[in-house]
Scaffold this active site. Structure first.
Site, PDB file in Angstrom:
ATOM      1  N   GLY A  18       0.771  -1.224   0.000  1.00  0.00           N
ATOM      2  CA  GLY A  18       0.000   0.000   0.000  1.00  0.00           C
ATOM      3  C   GLY A  18       0.808   1.284   0.000  1.00  0.00           C
ATOM      4  N   GLY A  20       2.687   2.388  -2.536  1.00  0.00           N
ATOM      5  CA  GLY A  20       2.789   2.971  -3.865  1.00  0.00           C
ATOM      6  C   GLY A  20       3.886   2.391  -4.732  1.00  0.00           C
ATOM      7  N   LYS A  21       4.232   1.115  -4.523  1.00  0.00           N
ATOM      8  CA  LYS A  21       5.275   0.496  -5.339  1.00  0.00           C
ATOM      9  C   LYS A  21       4.897   0.507  -6.814  1.00  0.00           C
ATOM     10  CE  LYS A  21       5.171  -3.423  -3.235  1.00  0.00           C
ATOM     11  NZ  LYS A  21       4.177  -3.086  -2.200  1.00  0.00           N
ATOM     12  N   THR A  22       3.654   0.119  -7.098  1.00  0.00           N
ATOM     13  CA  THR A  22       3.227   0.054  -8.496  1.00  0.00           C
ATOM     14  C   THR A  22       3.259   1.426  -9.143  1.00  0.00           C
ATOM     15  OG1 THR A  22       1.823  -1.877  -8.111  1.00  0.00           O
ATOM     16  CG2 THR A  22       1.305  -0.531 -10.026  1.00  0.00           C
ATOM     17  N   SER A  23       2.780   2.446  -8.445  1.00  0.00           N
ATOM     18  CA  SER A  23       2.795   3.805  -8.994  1.00  0.00           C
ATOM     19  C   SER A  23       4.215   4.265  -9.289  1.00  0.00           C
ATOM     20  CB  SER A  23       2.130   4.774  -8.017  1.00  0.00           C
ATOM     21  OG  SER A  23       0.780   4.450  -7.803  1.00  0.00           O
ATOM     22  N   ASP A  45       3.634  -9.513  -8.609  1.00  0.00           N
ATOM     23  CA  ASP A  45       2.656  -9.484  -7.524  1.00  0.00           C
ATOM     24  C   ASP A  45       1.436 -10.308  -7.912  1.00  0.00           C
ATOM     25  OD1 ASP A  45       0.841  -8.873  -5.521  1.00  0.00           O
ATOM     26  OD2 ASP A  45       1.387  -6.754  -5.454  1.00  0.00           O
ATOM     27  N   THR A 503      -7.531   1.378  -6.587  1.00  0.00           N
ATOM     28  CA  THR A 503      -6.838   0.097  -6.486  1.00  0.00           C
ATOM     29  C   THR A 503      -7.272  -0.714  -5.257  1.00  0.00           C
ATOM     30  OG1 THR A 503      -4.935   0.927  -7.718  1.00  0.00           O
ATOM     31  CG2 THR A 503      -4.586  -1.009  -6.345  1.00  0.00           C
TER      32      THR A 503
END
Length: 591
Positions: A18, A20-23, A45, A503
């Protein structure tokens, strides 16, 4: 972002769920591709949302992102990878061995460990086999939450060590049998991770004490694995010029204090500070702006009351949860949504109603102990399912039972079997089943692991039945009755915890679908850390309020039969007093 000034070929993003790794991974990929570099963005993931962030449907092969020339992305699908891996291992025996023998082999490949192995196998091909990514200048890995990432990184050493030391030629737990042919790629994977000229490990965190603590633990463990080229991103740093906005000032103060107290082990890392945004960084346009100065301005929305009525607070669920006098309450959801806080608040509320309550966690990245540390409440006990302890206890039990009558050679073979990394999954699962069984005579509140890990635990039930019967002399009653207990709505109540953002809500919806496929019906949804009920004037927070509305309405109207809305707290919700505030906060009275 500083690490993009002279980027290594491989960029590996990790951090607490949560944060913000993907962002951050997507923003880095877009900005490198905009320079004319060919970039491959990969998610390892199990709960990936690359598709949603990039606005493109992805598969297991590199897919071009139309709005960003030179950028390609893919999702490593654990289920698909496991199916392919399973067939690769079992297929050669079809028509050769008796059907019963083939079914026995298939059973060994039916558990959650096969998913982990298969996903790692795909990951290793991309990182360890340079030929598979030779067409790209950079490969960016958007990884799973911290516990899964650490497991992913330690598997090469653990499995290669097992293979090297396995002089008898026996297979470990079935799924490991396919690894020996890949030892060269696994070695290259380990080498690539530790090579500072090839790989940068980007630790993503938020300006929160618990997130910094988790980032420090991750950094230390990765350095112990030889991954020393690390960079820190502090995502969501908030500042305000609104002197009359108490909520905004409290939010900035909390962040500033956490940054001032950042642990020494990560304070020394090169750092990028990314400001809080209002829109959740969805879409290529917003990703291009990450790390660049921007002006928010006023959102121009004066009336936020565009939903019929706001859901009540968490306290509205307590009486109904307490009605049976016992049972299992599971707080489930995407990492970083506040499952620990919600679970702890519910446990405290039930204990203060006079019930006997045990609060526990199966989360590898648990910080529940610090939430109510050093405080006591009559009727409340707190514990944790510790993977290392459970594995040691399980190993000792199997050696005592299944190994009790074996000769020296047989015991050596069994010990080899139990040194598998898969043994930990079985041990933790057994402890989870035991915790659930205790809900038949008191309340057991479980702060579970992030969505993917939780579903793996649930899905491994039948496979575990078979495996424990193979290894040990008997099956615990708690394991045998786990699925019926989880499916019994009079005993088990699932709280799906989410945030009012795209998300987390959509990941929670996928979780609910998975639970329903397992014949488990969620009891209620809890929307945590909402700004909507609060009176704010800061432009960024006002826009975030407006951005939350459609997601609250989506949960309320299409996803949940019961909904609780928990407002963002000016003071950290730790300790008994903070947890009481969570339950007492009435969303209809805070505006």
């Amino acid at each position: 972002m500083k690490f993009l000034e002279t980027p290594t070929r491989n960029l590996f993003f990790t951090g607490k769920g949560g944060v913000g790794k993907t962002s951050m991974a997507c923003a880095s990929a877009v900005q490198l591709a905009d320079r004319g570099l060919r970039v491959l963005l990969v998610s390892t993931d199990p709960a990936s949302n690359l598709d949603e962030v990039l606005g493109t449907t992805l598969g297991s092969e590199p897919t071009p992102i139309e709005s960003v020339p030179n950028l390609f992305a893919l999702n490593l699908d654990p289920e698909a990878a496991a199916t392919q891996y399973r067939e690769r291992m079992v297929g050669p025996y079809r028509g050769v061995l008796p059907d019963a023998a083939v079914r026995s082999i298939e059973e060994q490949f039916s558990g959650s460990c096969t998913l982990e192995i298969a996903a790692f196998d795909e990951f290793a091909k991309l990182l360890g086999d340079k030929q598979s990514t030779t067409d790209f200048d950079h490969v960016i890995f958007d990884t799973a939450p911290t516990g899964h990432t650490l497991r992913l990184l330690t598997l090469p050493s653990a499995w290669s060590g097992y293979i090297e030391n396995n002089t008898t030629g026996t297979s470990c737990l079935g799924p490991l049998a396919g690894l020996q042919a890949q030892t060269l790629i696994y070695k290259q994977t380990v080498d690539a991770l530790a090579d500072a000229s090839l790989t940068t490990l980007v630790l993503v965190t938020r300006p929160e004490t618990s997130a910094f603590r988790e980032a420090a633990r991750t950094s230390d463990e990765l350095q112990n694995l030889g991954v020393n080229n690390q960079h820190l991103i502090v995502n969501g740093v908030f500042t305000t010029d609104s002197e009359d906005d108490k909520i905004a000032k409290a939010m900035q103060q909390r962040g500033d204090q956490a940054i001032a107290e950042i642990p020494d082990s990560i304070a020394k890392l090169e750092r990028t500070m990314v400001p809080l945004t209002w829109n959740g960084l969805m879409g290529v346009g917003s990703l291009r702006e990450v790390g660049r100065p921007s002006s928010i301005g006023d959102c121009g929305v004066d009336d936020l009351a565009s939903i019929d009525s706001y859901p009540d607070g968490l306290g509205s669920l307590i009486d109904e949860l307490a009605a049976t006098g016992h049972g299992v309450i599971l707080a489930m959801g995407k990492g970083g949504v506040g499952k620990t806080t919600v679970a702890a608040a519910v446990a405290v509320a039930l204990a203060e109603c006079g019930f006997d309550v045990h609060l526990s966690t199966t989360d590898p990245a648990a910080h529940l102990a610090t939430t109510i540390a050093a405080e006591e409440l009559t009727g409340l006990s707190v514990g944790r399912i510790d993977p290392a302890e459970e594995t040691a206890a399980y190993t000792a039990e199997v050696m005592r039972t299944a190994g009790g009558d074996l000769d020296a050679e047989g015991k050596a073979l069994l010990e080899e079997d139990l040194r598998s990394p898969c043994t930990e999954e079985i041990a933790v699962f057994r402890a989870f089943a035991k915790a659930v069984s205790e809900g038949t005579n008191r309340f057991v509140v479980l702060d579970t692991a992030p969505t993917g890990h939780t579903i793996l635990l649930l899905d491994s039930a039948l496979a575990y039945h078979r495996e424990v019967t193979r290894q040990a002399s008997g099956m615990p009653e708690s394991v045998e009755n786990l699925l019926p207990r989880l499916r019994d709505p009079a005993l088990t109540r699932v709280l799906v915890v989410t945030l009012p953002e795209a998300t987390p809500v959509h990941e929670a919806a996928k979780l609910q679908q998975d639970l329903r496929r397992a014949e488990i019906e969620p009891f209620a949804w809890v929307i945590n850390q909402s700004l909507v009920p609060l009176g704010v004037s800061d432009p960024t927070l006002r826009r975030r309020q407006h951005h939350e509305l459609p997601f609250i309405e989506e949960v309320k109207s299409t996803l949940a039969t019961r909904v609780a809305l928990v407002p963002w707290q000016s003071e950290p919700p730790t300790g008994l007093a903070g947890l009481r505030r969570i339950v007492a906060a009435d969303s209809s009275l805070t505006r």
